[in-house]
Design an enzyme around this catalytic site. Sequence first.
Site, short mmCIF file in Angstrom:
data_model
loop_
_atom_site.label_atom_id
_atom_site.label_comp_id
_atom_site.label_asym_id
_atom_site.label_seq_id
_atom_site.Cartn_x
_atom_site.Cartn_y
_atom_site.Cartn_z
CG HIS A 67 -1.75 0.98 -1.57
ND1 HIS A 67 -2.17 -0.35 -1.60
CD2 HIS A 67 -3.12 1.75 -1.38
CE1 HIS A 67 -3.35 -0.57 -1.19
NE2 HIS A 67 -3.76 0.60 -1.26
CG ASP A 69 -6.36 2.15 -3.60
OD1 ASP A 69 -6.49 1.23 -2.77
OD2 ASP A 69 -6.15 3.32 -2.78
CG ASP A 191 -5.41 0.96 2.23
OD1 ASP A 191 -5.21 1.39 3.26
OD2 ASP A 191 -5.95 1.22 1.34
CG HIS A 441 -8.41 -2.41 -0.22
ND1 HIS A 441 -7.38 -3.06 -0.92
CD2 HIS A 441 -8.14 -1.16 0.02
CE1 HIS A 441 -6.44 -2.07 -1.21
NE2 HIS A 441 -6.89 -0.95 -0.54
ZN LIG Z 1 -5.98 0.93 -0.73
#
Ligand SMILES: [Zn+2]
Length: 1001
Positions: A67, A69, A191, A441
Amino acid sequence: MSHDRCLYSNMVALSPVLVLTYLSYFHSAVLSFPLDQQSHDTSSCGYKSCHATVPNMLNVHLVPHTHDDVGWLKTVDQYFYGGRNDIQHAGVQYILDSVVGQLLQNPERRFIYVETAFFYRWWKNQPPSMQKAVRQLVDQGRLEFVNGGWCMSDEATTHYSAVIDQMTLGLRFLNDTFGPCGRPRVAWHIDPFGHAREHASMFAQMGYDGFFFGRLDYQDRTNRIRTLEQELLWRASESLEPPYADLFTGILPNGYNPPKGFCWDQSCDDAPIMDDPDLEDYNVDDVVQRFAAAANSQAMAYKTKHIIMTMGSDFQYENANLWYKNLDKLIRYVNTRQANGSQINVLYSTPSCYLQELHRANLTWTLKTDDFFPYADDAHNFWTGYFTSRPALKRYERVSNGRLQTCNQLEVLGGPSSRKGPFGAGDSETLREAMAVAQHHDAVSGTEKQHVANDYARRLANGWQHCQVVVSNSLAALSGSSAGRIYCDNLNVSACPLTEASKKFSVNVYNSLARPVVWPVRLPVNASAYTVLDATGTPVDCQVVPMSEATQQVRKDRGYAVNELVFQAQAPPLGYSTYSVSVLQNGPPSASVKSGPPAAIQNKFVRATFDPATGLLDSLTNLETQQTIRLTQNFYWYNASDGKSSISDQASGAYIFRPNSSSPFIISCTAETESIQTPELQEVRQQFGPWVSQVIRLHSNSKALEMEWTVGPVPIADGLGKEVITRLDSSIASSGVFYTDSNGREVLRRKKDFRPTWDLRQTEPVAGNYYPINSRAYIKDDKDQLTVVTDRSQGGSSIHDGSLEIMLHRRLLHDDWRGVGEPLNEMSGVFPLGLVVRGRLLLSLTPPALAADAHRPLAQENVLQPLLSFTEGGPPPGSLLEFSGLQAALPPAVHLLTLSQWGQDSLLIRLEHQFQTKESKEHSVPFTVNLQKLFSTLKVVGVSELNLSANQWIDEMKRLDWRPKMAAKPLRKPLGDPSMWEVILTPMQIRTFILRVAPRR
Ligand SMILES: [Zn+2]
């Protein structure tokens, strides 16, 4: 920033054929794009590449993933390169290097990749041999793209327009680079902190077969585990005919982490599989046993003989060998036990392979029609603060979306000289990428560290610099004048060097909507009287007013005007109008300011009265419908919990809103007021103390009451964190019900202390009733509807009947323990004592049946505000002072959502029906648009329809079908278009086309 340029922006310039290559390869009809030269084998990717499963056994799908970001604790650049590992150990380039190496070693292995913002950077740094190898991995389904947008967008604070754009950007790169095997089948939002119905609707329209996420309310999850409803069918639109907006939705078992004890990343401490039986630490039996226990326990909460395990987490797989070596062994040792009667089969898999098995199970699934907000991870831990966190960034992101749409449109309307013209070479790509990154996000959500928030803002500003060149070039081409153009980015604080100093200047008002608008222009000036002429040379009513003290305070030394010039500008659809402004010698004095509240301000549509004792708003009347409500409004703050005693004592922070009392503190019971009342403009200026002020305003022809609020620096000398709200209290009998929009589109009904799908145990009477507002919220009864249109995403609620509150600003002194590691305490160079934020709310009072007719266009105007540009002196002789890119305005229900250059002679266009079904008598009906009669300067010679994300021809889009657990309604046949050129739009429908165009002679 040259390394930040998108690969395919260069491809557009080089070869439009290449860009359309993959789409045209599998498209048959209408547009005669050249066929792809390279054949592309799709027979071994997608669902066909899935490993076999074993019927009647429990099949455990291991999904290796990371994951990544797109900015959070570090900037997107720092994350890609692995910079600032002192903040967080994370380097995406190494992850992709390592994973690809591991995939090449063993064809059984699988990996999914999600964030195209990172992948494309890595890809363009690879030598052709590596690109060839990766292409093969993709073609064989060993590397699978999931979601595939530029980022994994936030769902609470994003506007649908920007989400569609960022998805299109990422998916286009995958399509251009990998063809059909690069097209993700599954949407993956593991997420984001709560899930919006509009996102589900968009994913369905983008052709995804299913959707997986990780976070939902803890009570909701407990309930779904009990009822085996963690997998469901989400019916995400009340307007679109099923199954058009139906999306199969799965809730992942461990968020997005591996089961406890099975994390084999370098960042984890779990024991590796030690499989030499001679060793003291030999643990194969233990691992297999623990794994079987974890799998069996997980299977209890799901319906089929298949379960999914997400084997990875934040920025994992930097040394992928650790993961894969142990996963290889796990699979081998667990499956070996089948010979001894074990009923567990474990395999490398992907979300789409898991989804395929759920589909094959041929079950019926419960239908969900509401959304997954708000999200709480425990009784006093509601993630409802980020709906408002970083209000200035949220506004800047919204403004930047308007600028991007304007830039895209003008790039089309101005032709090739927009990209290279008298003002140099410009492009829309930088802003497009900056906007796409800002949808992440931890970006527009406001949950990033301060230096990362600054980086997002810097990217948007940098993108706008590139776009300004496009806009200037295009306006020069369209108007025939290459006079220098100036943009005033500080008009929100009434600063603009040109209008402050100049005795004569012209204002170009560009309107990106497909219908004409009337927009109040407000400019800082120093003279007391002006003449304003429209494009035909006709004088326009205008008014000079003294600048308020509040504005002078926030402006500081960025300007020096003492007055503001106000006039109503009209601009044609998809076009501009030019106004000439000159100082009027010996003209009338500026409007006088009276102290104290007026009895009322009004124009021919609206009247607002004020309480003489308090200076507060007292009532609101719609003069057309002859309806009046009692309405008062004031500012308050919730005292943020400080969480001092322990982690379990939750503090308010960037994510979480936790007031330590349900009653907010009033900032001041009375406002010091002054007013200006002229035929052009009526305003009441209210001061509520040193850090809160407001102007309540009515222009001569506005149907909405404007409330321009200014809040900050929020004081913290008392040691208390503050969450500032404005609250409207009315006589409307709202009975605990209020309404908020989803990503700026369809509206959802909210009921206080209630959730539609489970019996709520309410533990936070305020924070647990907060919902995201992206562009509007309302309360109503049988007679009256009060709608508030916002200028950015904010959190809000109705805690008392007849009341609507909106959180405007937050200043907090503690971190909320959800990872960001900083208190939300924004200070900047301009505001060293704390951030000052200004914004506006537009209030509209109507009968409920007429409300949408008012708030739909109002919200759209607010999102896509006209762009003002200025030139010194009068307009150059012979220049074209007014222009419309359309032959005629589109009907009020039809919104031109996208107009941007696609190939050299092709455009991407999206037409949207912006009304919901049944919400307007006049507008909630089908409309037909003739594509050939759209543009005034462009001839449309070819048309082809795409899915919403423009990565698949609409007639090729075949999604997996899922059956809801209820009697199926017979499907209505969609309305057929009257012809290839005449397209029908039904309520809430968005249709996406590539148009091939030629200049109209
Ligand atoms: Zn995230």
